[in-house]
Design a protein around this motif. Structure first.
Motif, mmCIF file in Angstrom:
data_model
loop_
_atom_site.group_PDB
_atom_site.id
_atom_site.type_symbol
_atom_site.label_atom_id
_atom_site.label_comp_id
_atom_site.label_asym_id
_atom_site.label_seq_id
_atom_site.Cartn_x
_atom_site.Cartn_y
_atom_site.Cartn_z
ATOM 1 N N HIS A 121 8.686 5.511 -4.829
ATOM 2 C CA HIS A 121 7.533 5.645 -5.726
ATOM 3 C C HIS A 121 6.700 4.388 -5.534
ATOM 4 N N THR A 144 2.897 2.500 -6.187
ATOM 5 C CA THR A 144 1.744 2.567 -7.059
ATOM 6 C C THR A 144 1.049 1.205 -7.131
ATOM 7 N N PRO A 145 -0.275 1.210 -7.318
ATOM 8 C CA PRO A 145 -0.946 -0.065 -7.569
ATOM 9 C C PRO A 145 -0.359 -0.725 -8.814
ATOM 10 N N GLU A 146 -0.255 -2.033 -8.752
ATOM 11 C CA GLU A 146 0.349 -2.795 -9.853
ATOM 12 C C GLU A 146 -0.230 -4.204 -9.822
ATOM 13 N N GLN A 160 -6.492 -5.020 -3.906
ATOM 14 C CA GLN A 160 -5.493 -4.204 -4.598
ATOM 15 C C GLN A 160 -4.110 -4.713 -4.213
ATOM 16 N N VAL A 172 0.078 -3.445 -4.394
ATOM 17 C CA VAL A 172 0.913 -2.253 -4.546
ATOM 18 C C VAL A 172 2.375 -2.668 -4.571
ATOM 19 N N LEU A 188 -0.590 4.102 1.523
ATOM 20 C CA LEU A 188 -1.193 3.891 0.205
ATOM 21 C C LEU A 188 -2.209 2.748 0.256
ATOM 22 N N GLU A 211 -6.091 3.034 -0.705
ATOM 23 C CA GLU A 211 -6.709 2.157 -1.708
ATOM 24 C C GLU A 211 -7.901 1.407 -1.106
#
Length: 159
Positions: free
Chosen positions: A5, A7-9, A59, A61, A106, A110
């Protein structure tokens, strides 16, 4: 069932910070040919520009494998069309599980969302695993776009 999994964070969450420390530890230790100290890691991360890895300038991730923080990467917008790939890292225990490819996908997605049409990066010649990863995913050697003590080879890819 094992799964990734990603995701941007924010770059400064507990997991992101831990991954960034491990990244710096590995690349610095390999460069110095000895283990980096905690103080050296702190110094390397201080003022490293990670605060720019948030929209609209970039960004960050984080990738988790079965819920465990396992990978990270960032991108920094250099101008309206170019994003720089940075801080790509997978903890050793999670390598070979397709996480790096998913991470690159990803980050490229982004970068497109932020308006980039090209992803570029620089790395060292001794980071052979990273260089192999980039080439496998369509990155090709390009002329140097920046200078620095750790810039030994540059790669680029159209998005």
């Amino acid at each position: 069932m094992t799964s990734w999994h990603l995701t941007p964070e924010a770059f400064d969450t507990a997991d992101a910070t831990s991954l960034r420390r491990d990244y710096y530890d590995e690349v610095a230790s390999r460069y110095w040919k000895r283990p980096a100290t905690s103080e050296e890691i702190d110094q390397g991360l201080a003022g490293d520009g990670a605060e720019l890895l948030t929209p609209p300038t970039g960004q960050f991730v984080v990738g988790r494998f079965n819920g465990e923080a396992a990978a990270c990467g960032g991108l920094l917008m250099l101008d309206s069309g170019r994003a720089e790939l940075t801080r790509v890292y997978l903890r050793p225990a999670f390598r070979g599980k397709n996480g790096a490819g998913l991470l690159l996908e990803l980050l490229e997605s982004e970068a497109r969302l932020l308006g980039a049409s090209r992803m570029i990066l620089n790395t060292r010649l001794d980071l052979v695993e990273a260089r192999s990863l980039y080439v496998r995913h369509g990155y090709r050697e390009i002329p140097a776009y920046c200078t620095g003590p750790y810039v030994e080879i540059c790669y680029g890819k159209g998005l």
